[in-house]
Design a protein around this motif. Structure first.
Motif, mmCIF file in Angstrom:
data_model
loop_
_atom_site.group_PDB
_atom_site.id
_atom_site.type_symbol
_atom_site.label_atom_id
_atom_site.label_comp_id
_atom_site.label_asym_id
_atom_site.label_seq_id
_atom_site.Cartn_x
_atom_site.Cartn_y
_atom_site.Cartn_z
ATOM 1 N N ARG A 36 0.822 -1.220 0.000
ATOM 2 C CA ARG A 36 0.000 0.000 0.000
ATOM 3 C C ARG A 36 0.851 1.263 0.000
ATOM 4 O O ARG A 36 0.579 2.219 0.710
ATOM 5 C CB ARG A 36 -0.976 -0.018 1.163
ATOM 6 N N GLY A 37 1.919 1.211 -0.783
ATOM 7 C CA GLY A 37 2.763 2.380 -0.959
ATOM 8 C C GLY A 37 3.696 2.674 0.193
ATOM 9 O O GLY A 37 4.274 3.753 0.247
ATOM 10 N N GLU A 38 3.871 1.722 1.113
ATOM 11 C CA GLU A 38 4.775 1.924 2.247
ATOM 12 C C GLU A 38 5.813 0.817 2.301
ATOM 13 O O GLU A 38 5.516 -0.336 2.014
ATOM 14 C CB GLU A 38 3.999 1.893 3.569
ATOM 15 N N VAL A 39 7.029 1.196 2.691
ATOM 16 C CA VAL A 39 8.071 0.196 2.902
ATOM 17 C C VAL A 39 7.771 -0.505 4.218
ATOM 18 O O VAL A 39 7.672 0.135 5.262
ATOM 19 C CB VAL A 39 9.472 0.849 2.955
ATOM 20 N N LYS A 40 7.615 -1.823 4.157
ATOM 21 C CA LYS A 40 7.294 -2.605 5.348
ATOM 22 C C LYS A 40 8.508 -3.338 5.902
ATOM 23 O O LYS A 40 8.566 -3.625 7.088
ATOM 24 C CB LYS A 40 6.185 -3.619 5.039
ATOM 25 N N SER A 41 9.456 -3.671 5.024
ATOM 26 C CA SER A 41 10.613 -4.444 5.458
ATOM 27 C C SER A 41 11.751 -4.249 4.472
ATOM 28 O O SER A 41 11.519 -4.155 3.267
ATOM 29 C CB SER A 41 10.236 -5.921 5.525
ATOM 30 N N VAL A 42 12.963 -4.190 4.999
ATOM 31 C CA VAL A 42 14.164 -4.133 4.167
ATOM 32 C C VAL A 42 15.192 -5.053 4.792
ATOM 33 O O VAL A 42 15.421 -5.006 5.998
ATOM 34 C CB VAL A 42 14.745 -2.708 4.075
ATOM 35 N N THR A 43 15.797 -5.898 3.989
ATOM 36 C CA THR A 43 16.896 -6.717 4.469
ATOM 37 C C THR A 43 17.916 -6.855 3.349
ATOM 38 O O THR A 43 17.577 -6.740 2.173
ATOM 39 C CB THR A 43 16.415 -8.101 4.975
ATOM 40 N N THR A 44 19.150 -7.076 3.732
ATOM 41 C CA THR A 44 20.222 -7.205 2.749
ATOM 42 C C THR A 44 20.955 -8.515 2.975
ATOM 43 O O THR A 44 20.910 -9.094 4.064
ATOM 44 C CB THR A 44 21.215 -6.044 2.872
ATOM 45 N N GLY A 45 21.636 -8.953 1.950
ATOM 46 C CA GLY A 45 22.399 -10.194 2.052
ATOM 47 C C GLY A 45 21.503 -11.407 1.892
ATOM 48 O O GLY A 45 20.378 -11.317 1.419
ATOM 49 N N TRP A 46 21.996 -12.556 2.306
ATOM 50 C CA TRP A 46 21.255 -13.796 2.146
ATOM 51 C C TRP A 46 20.006 -13.794 3.015
ATOM 52 O O TRP A 46 20.028 -13.331 4.151
ATOM 53 C CB TRP A 46 22.141 -14.988 2.531
ATOM 54 N N SER A 47 18.929 -14.317 2.471
ATOM 55 C CA SER A 47 17.702 -14.498 3.239
ATOM 56 C C SER A 47 17.085 -15.822 2.824
ATOM 57 O O SER A 47 17.111 -16.193 1.653
ATOM 58 C CB SER A 47 16.718 -13.358 2.982
ATOM 59 N N SER A 48 16.525 -16.520 3.788
ATOM 60 C CA SER A 48 15.911 -17.814 3.513
ATOM 61 C C SER A 48 14.509 -17.643 2.933
ATOM 62 O O SER A 48 13.917 -16.566 3.012
ATOM 63 C CB SER A 48 15.823 -18.640 4.800
ATOM 64 N N ARG A 49 13.999 -18.713 2.393
ATOM 65 C CA ARG A 49 12.631 -18.730 1.885
ATOM 66 C C ARG A 49 11.658 -18.363 3.004
ATOM 67 O O ARG A 49 10.753 -17.565 2.841
ATOM 68 C CB ARG A 49 12.329 -20.115 1.327
ATOM 69 N N TRP A 50 11.858 -18.985 4.185
ATOM 70 C CA TRP A 50 10.984 -18.711 5.320
ATOM 71 C C TRP A 50 11.080 -17.262 5.755
ATOM 72 O O TRP A 50 10.082 -16.647 6.116
ATOM 73 C CB TRP A 50 11.307 -19.631 6.496
ATOM 74 N N GLY A 51 12.296 -16.722 5.729
ATOM 75 C CA GLY A 51 12.473 -15.328 6.104
ATOM 76 C C GLY A 51 11.729 -14.388 5.175
ATOM 77 O O GLY A 51 11.082 -13.431 5.615
ATOM 78 N N LEU A 52 11.793 -14.659 3.878
ATOM 79 C CA LEU A 52 11.084 -13.816 2.904
ATOM 80 C C LEU A 52 9.574 -13.988 3.037
ATOM 81 O O LEU A 52 8.823 -13.008 2.980
ATOM 82 C CB LEU A 52 11.549 -14.141 1.487
ATOM 83 N N GLN A 53 9.111 -15.231 3.220
ATOM 84 C CA GLN A 53 7.678 -15.468 3.391
ATOM 85 C C GLN A 53 7.162 -14.777 4.652
ATOM 86 O O GLN A 53 6.069 -14.203 4.648
ATOM 87 C CB GLN A 53 7.384 -16.966 3.451
ATOM 88 N N LEU A 54 7.947 -14.833 5.723
ATOM 89 C CA LEU A 54 7.552 -14.178 6.964
ATOM 90 C C LEU A 54 7.456 -12.670 6.762
ATOM 91 O O LEU A 54 6.496 -12.034 7.222
ATOM 92 C CB LEU A 54 8.556 -14.497 8.081
ATOM 93 N N ARG A 55 8.408 -12.084 6.049
ATOM 94 C CA ARG A 55 8.357 -10.638 5.790
ATOM 95 C C ARG A 55 7.127 -10.262 4.970
ATOM 96 O O ARG A 55 6.506 -9.228 5.206
ATOM 97 C CB ARG A 55 9.635 -10.186 5.078
ATOM 98 N N MET A 56 6.777 -11.092 3.993
ATOM 99 C CA MET A 56 5.589 -10.823 3.173
ATOM 100 C C MET A 56 4.324 -10.918 4.036
ATOM 101 O O MET A 56 3.422 -10.104 3.913
ATOM 102 C CB MET A 56 5.521 -11.801 1.990
ATOM 103 N N TRP A 57 4.266 -11.904 4.909
ATOM 104 C CA TRP A 57 3.106 -12.076 5.782
ATOM 105 C C TRP A 57 3.003 -10.913 6.777
ATOM 106 O O TRP A 57 1.924 -10.366 6.990
ATOM 107 C CB TRP A 57 3.220 -13.415 6.523
ATOM 108 N N LEU A 58 4.126 -10.544 7.389
ATOM 109 C CA LEU A 58 4.136 -9.453 8.368
ATOM 110 C C LEU A 58 3.719 -8.117 7.742
ATOM 111 O O LEU A 58 3.152 -7.265 8.422
ATOM 112 C CB LEU A 58 5.509 -9.324 9.016
ATOM 113 N N ALA A 59 3.996 -7.940 6.461
ATOM 114 C CA ALA A 59 3.633 -6.693 5.786
ATOM 115 C C ALA A 59 2.124 -6.463 5.824
ATOM 116 O O ALA A 59 1.673 -5.317 5.878
ATOM 117 C CB ALA A 59 4.130 -6.706 4.340
ATOM 118 N N LYS A 60 1.358 -7.536 5.822
ATOM 119 C CA LYS A 60 -0.110 -7.407 5.826
ATOM 120 C C LYS A 60 -0.675 -7.198 7.223
ATOM 121 O O LYS A 60 -1.841 -6.868 7.374
ATOM 122 C CB LYS A 60 -0.740 -8.660 5.218
#
Length: 166
Positions: A141-165
């Protein structure tokens, strides 16, 4: 028994210390995206105009900034491609990786969603303050919800997508 408790306690403390260090590095290396950057009009490799604010209205979008020369990106790209294949909206941004033809071919081989953005000279990354590849930015919705750099796991990315909502 005392030795086992001591080892367990030291292990937990070590994990907490490591997590704190990684979190601190993420904060230090994270780009400082502003609302103005999210509303700017961008041009994808097909010449179509897009707005990060507009594409993130319905659901969170993962912006994946990578480079063909990035060793860590070779590890994270299959994860991002798999998430995209499962329906996670991904905007791929190639950083200093050559012309559109080279980037398109690399994306095709790695099954990344196309079209993406080709930041051939690194101007967009500089404007966004991105200095590390890979960088993962979740916007919703036009806002930055999460930023991470370097290696990230599948679970880490899925968790960030879920937390954004949330």
């Amino acid at each position: 028994m005392k030795r086992l408790k001591r080892l367990l306690r030291e292990g937990v403390l070590l994990l907490l210390l490591l997590a704190s260090i990684l979190w601190g590095l993420d904060l230090w290396r994270a780009p400082k995206l502003t609302d103005q950057m999210l509303t700017q009009s961008l041009m994808d490799m097909n010449g179509e105009s897009l707005s990060l604010q507009a594409i993130s209205q319905q659901q969170p979008v993962l912006i994946y900034v990578w480079a063909t020369w990035c060793g860590v990106c070779k590890l994270t790209t299959p994860t991002v491609a798999a998430l995209s294949a499962e329906g996670v909206p991904v905007l791929s941004v190639a950083l200093r990786s050559g012309d559109d033809d080279r980037v398109t071919e690399w994306m095709r081989k790695k099954t990344l969603p196309q079209p993406g953005l080709n930041d051939e000279r690194g101007e967009l990354a500089q404007h966004w303050g991105i200095n590390v590849t890979p960088t993962f930015v979740v916007i919703y919705r036009g806002e930055v919800k999460s930023v991470t750099t370097g290696w990230s796991s599948r679970w880490g990315l899925q968790l960030r997508m879920w937390l954004a909502k949330q």
